[in-house]
Design a protein around this motif. Structure first.
Motif, PDB file in Angstrom:
ATOM      1  N   VAL A  81       0.838  -1.198   0.000  1.00 32.78           N
ATOM      2  CA  VAL A  81       0.000   0.000   0.000  1.00 32.78           C
ATOM      3  C   VAL A  81       0.872   1.248   0.000  1.00 32.78           C
ATOM      4  O   VAL A  81       1.845   1.343   0.756  1.00 32.78           O
ATOM      5  CB  VAL A  81      -0.934   0.007   1.236  1.00 32.78           C
ATOM      6  N   HIS A  82       0.515   2.163  -0.857  1.00 30.98           N
ATOM      7  CA  HIS A  82       1.162   3.471  -0.868  1.00 30.98           C
ATOM      8  C   HIS A  82       0.140   4.479  -0.373  1.00 30.98           C
ATOM      9  O   HIS A  82      -0.869   4.736  -1.033  1.00 30.98           O
ATOM     10  CB  HIS A  82       1.632   3.838  -2.275  1.00 30.98           C
ATOM     11  N   VAL A  83       0.373   5.037   0.803  1.00 33.19           N
ATOM     12  CA  VAL A  83      -0.555   5.973   1.447  1.00 33.19           C
ATOM     13  C   VAL A  83      -0.237   7.386   0.998  1.00 33.19           C
ATOM     14  O   VAL A  83       0.925   7.815   1.020  1.00 33.19           O
ATOM     15  CB  VAL A  83      -0.460   5.873   2.981  1.00 33.19           C
ATOM     16  N   ARG A  84      -1.272   8.105   0.619  1.00 35.19           N
ATOM     17  CA  ARG A  84      -1.127   9.496   0.196  1.00 35.19           C
ATOM     18  C   ARG A  84      -2.043  10.340   1.087  1.00 35.19           C
ATOM     19  O   ARG A  84      -3.260  10.145   1.103  1.00 35.19           O
ATOM     20  CB  ARG A  84      -1.529   9.657  -1.266  1.00 35.19           C
ATOM     21  N   MET A  85      -1.442  11.307   1.837  1.00 36.12           N
ATOM     22  CA  MET A  85      -2.205  12.164   2.737  1.00 36.12           C
ATOM     23  C   MET A  85      -1.670  13.581   2.678  1.00 36.12           C
ATOM     24  O   MET A  85      -0.486  13.792   2.405  1.00 36.12           O
ATOM     25  CB  MET A  85      -2.129  11.648   4.183  1.00 36.12           C
ATOM     26  N   ASP A  86      -2.549  14.546   2.974  1.00 33.99           N
ATOM     27  CA  ASP A  86      -2.075  15.931   3.035  1.00 33.99           C
ATOM     28  C   ASP A  86      -1.784  16.367   4.471  1.00 33.99           C
ATOM     29  O   ASP A  86      -1.588  17.550   4.732  1.00 33.99           O
ATOM     30  CB  ASP A  86      -3.076  16.885   2.384  1.00 33.99           C
ATOM     31  N   ASN A 131      -6.021  15.654  -2.718  1.00 34.32           N
ATOM     32  CA  ASN A 131      -6.619  14.709  -1.770  1.00 34.32           C
ATOM     33  C   ASN A 131      -8.123  14.960  -1.643  1.00 34.32           C
ATOM     34  O   ASN A 131      -8.714  14.743  -0.596  1.00 34.32           O
ATOM     35  CB  ASN A 131      -5.943  14.857  -0.399  1.00 34.32           C
ATOM     36  N   LYS A 132      -8.738  15.395  -2.750  1.00 35.43           N
ATOM     37  CA  LYS A 132     -10.126  15.832  -2.690  1.00 35.43           C
ATOM     38  C   LYS A 132     -11.104  14.697  -2.409  1.00 35.43           C
ATOM     39  O   LYS A 132     -12.134  14.907  -1.765  1.00 35.43           O
ATOM     40  CB  LYS A 132     -10.502  16.537  -4.001  1.00 35.43           C
ATOM     41  N   HIS A 133     -10.806  13.508  -2.902  1.00 38.55           N
ATOM     42  CA  HIS A 133     -11.748  12.400  -2.719  1.00 38.55           C
ATOM     43  C   HIS A 133     -11.912  12.088  -1.234  1.00 38.55           C
ATOM     44  O   HIS A 133     -13.041  12.051  -0.705  1.00 38.55           O
ATOM     45  CB  HIS A 133     -11.251  11.174  -3.485  1.00 38.55           C
ATOM     46  N   ALA A 134     -10.792  11.894  -0.547  1.00 32.76           N
ATOM     47  CA  ALA A 134     -10.858  11.593   0.889  1.00 32.76           C
ATOM     48  C   ALA A 134     -11.427  12.779   1.669  1.00 32.76           C
ATOM     49  O   ALA A 134     -12.172  12.602   2.648  1.00 32.76           O
ATOM     50  CB  ALA A 134      -9.475  11.223   1.409  1.00 32.76           C
ATOM     51  N   ASP A 135     -11.087  13.980   1.238  1.00 28.33           N
ATOM     52  CA  ASP A 135     -11.602  15.184   1.896  1.00 28.33           C
ATOM     53  C   ASP A 135     -13.126  15.243   1.812  1.00 28.33           C
ATOM     54  O   ASP A 135     -13.824  15.526   2.794  1.00 28.33           O
ATOM     55  CB  ASP A 135     -10.963  16.410   1.244  1.00 28.33           C
ATOM     56  N   ARG A 136     -13.666  14.960   0.607  1.00 25.75           N
ATOM     57  CA  ARG A 136     -15.113  14.985   0.453  1.00 25.75           C
ATOM     58  C   ARG A 136     -15.776  13.922   1.322  1.00 25.75           C
ATOM     59  O   ARG A 136     -16.840  14.145   1.910  1.00 25.75           O
ATOM     60  CB  ARG A 136     -15.496  14.760  -1.015  1.00 25.75           C
ATOM     61  N   LEU A 137     -15.158  12.749   1.401  1.00 26.11           N
ATOM     62  CA  LEU A 137     -15.711  11.691   2.254  1.00 26.11           C
ATOM     63  C   LEU A 137     -15.739  12.133   3.715  1.00 26.11           C
ATOM     64  O   LEU A 137     -16.725  11.919   4.427  1.00 26.11           O
ATOM     65  CB  LEU A 137     -14.887  10.413   2.105  1.00 26.11           C
ATOM     66  N   ALA A 138     -14.640  12.750   4.168  1.00 21.87           N
ATOM     67  CA  ALA A 138     -14.586  13.225   5.556  1.00 21.87           C
ATOM     68  C   ALA A 138     -15.670  14.262   5.819  1.00 21.87           C
ATOM     69  O   ALA A 138     -16.330  14.251   6.873  1.00 21.87           O
ATOM     70  CB  ALA A 138     -13.206  13.791   5.859  1.00 21.87           C
ATOM     71  N   ASN A 139     -15.874  15.162   4.860  1.00 22.83           N
ATOM     72  CA  ASN A 139     -16.902  16.186   5.041  1.00 22.83           C
ATOM     73  C   ASN A 139     -18.307  15.601   4.985  1.00 22.83           C
ATOM     74  O   ASN A 139     -19.208  16.059   5.688  1.00 22.83           O
ATOM     75  CB  ASN A 139     -16.714  17.282   4.002  1.00 22.83           C
TER      76      ASN A 139
END
Length: 415
Positions: A81-86, A131-139
């Motif tokens: 797994v390659h983790v990508r986070m802001d 990182n918009k996909h994960a951001d939208r999920l969090a919101n």
């Protein structure tokens, strides 16, 4: 974590995991989101999100990482797994480059590390806009929590919002090497200012209302200011000099002309109270005292010039300049200590003056700390800011936890 050397190519990842978390208030209502992606096609293979109640931004980010790694393992227990986070904090701590000092972070980092073997996980910092996909999920998760329910995958529009058909070229780029990008900017940890602060979640297209705006006014000159002597909260409490009083009047006149200040808060020290009162007289407002906005206690160095301290306490001065946790000689305060109380004062003021414009009259170190925390800058940045007497800086704080530096060290009203 095992990081391959330059001579050891990293095997291509099975999955990308993009994860994020946010807190509306930091701490406040919090949620996380994570997506598992096929690195060849960019297809979203799994999405997960959850409202976690009241928590900090960084707790939510760690929970997003845990959820993303768990989802990847469920798809393939042998996955790489390659983790990508802001989140700079999470990436730096999980790669071992930053120590984990905050007690809330340690068990979460340990839990994340147990999900997959360390040699099968790599980390990369990415800018927020990637990182918009994960951001939208969090919101979505935070929005659901606000309505008293949990996130529902069936009603999620995150993939559509960010473009479900992202190209493989956009996602993959060069194969990860195990050496993460150097983040130019990132969210930072406001839960402990000795390690970080910053800015927190973001609200997408939601109407967050007006920010709380701090107009940060350093007090005018005292007799000690021109010779640049240490003048904190542990020695005498000097009044404004004649020059300082003129500076305070000029600042008050300029602020009155703008007409935006609604409240005034001041350090308890005389030079700040005098500067604040000059503005209050122009604006017709009362001055509220906030004790934690006082200047650093410089201990035995109070009243001395930098050259005098260097001559008398050379080793202590060198140690102080090299670490934010070292206090001045004779029982003074370290910058880390000052940062903690200034952050506490900031949080109280934000709760008290939500959506309002507040004139905050204080000192060099508190202003620099508030700017540093807003930017998520390291403690060393305190030594790299110029802040003149009676200068104005402005920081806006939004309801989703973001902070924006709008002005720094403006002295135009003094000319």
């Amino acid at each position: 974590m095992t990081v391959p050397t330059a001579d050891t190519p990293t095997p291509a990842p099975t999955f990308y995991v993009e994860a994020d978390g946010g807190s509306r208030g930091n701490p406040g209502p919090a949620g996380y989101g994570a997506v598992v992606l096929d690195p060849r096609t960019g297809e979203a293979l799994a999405e997960t999100a959850e409202y976690v109640g009241v928590a900090t931004n960084n707790v939510a980010e760690y929970k997003g990482l845990i959820a993303g790694l768990t989802a990847a393992k469920a798809l393939d227990p042998d996955a790489r797994v390659h983790v990508r986070m802001d989140s700079k904090l999470v990436v730096e701590q999980m790669t071992g480059r930053w120590k984990i000092k905050h007690p809330d972070m340690k068990p979460l980092a340990a839990e994340a590390a147990r999900i997959l073997p360390a040699d099968r996980v790599t980390y990369e910092w990415i800018p927020r806009e990637r990182n918009k996909h994960a951001d939208r999920l969090a919101n979505e998760a935070m929005d659901a929590g606000k309505q008293g329910r949990q996130w529902d995958a069936a009603s999620s529009t995150a993939a559509l919002d960010v473009g479900a058909a992202r190209s493989a070229a956009k996602l993959a780029g060069p194969a990860p090497t195990g050496t993460e990008e150097s983040p130019a900017s990132a969210k930072t940890d406001t839960s402990t200012v000795a390690e970080k602060d910053t800015s927190t979640g973001w609200g997408g297209s939601a109407d967050l209302g007006p920010p709380a705006t701090f107009v940060l006014l350093r007090h005018g000159e005292t007799a000690l200011t021109p010779s640049k002597r240490f003048s904190g909260s542990g020695g005498t409490d000097p009044e404004l000099s004649p020059v300082g009083r003129r500076q305070a009047e000029a600042a008050g006149a300029a602020l009155a002309a703008r007409g935006t200040v609604q409240d005034i808060v001041s350090s308890p020290l005389l030079r700040c109270r005098e500067t604040a009162q000059a503005a209050a007289d122009r604006l017709g407002l009362d001055v509220v005292i906030e004790d934690d906005l006082r200047e650093t206690d410089f201990g035995a160095w109070e009243g001395m010039s930098f050259a005098e301290v260097r001559e008398r306490y050379p080793d202590d001065l060198s140690a102080w300049l090299s670490s934010p946790t070292v206090a001045p000689t004779g029982g003074g305060e370290s910058f880390a200590t000052v940062g903690r109380r200034v952050a506490a004062a900031r949080d109280r003021l934000l709760a008290r003056y939500a959506g309002r414009t507040v004139l905050v009259v204080t000192h060099v170190t508190p202003v620099k700390e508030l700017v540093r925390l807003a930017l998520g800058a390291p403690p060393e940045s305190l030594f790299r800011m110029e802040l003149s007497a009676a200068s104005v800086s402005v920081v806006a704080y939004y309801a989703d936890g973001n902070a924006s530096l709008r002005l720094l060290n403006d002295t135009s009203h003094l000319t």
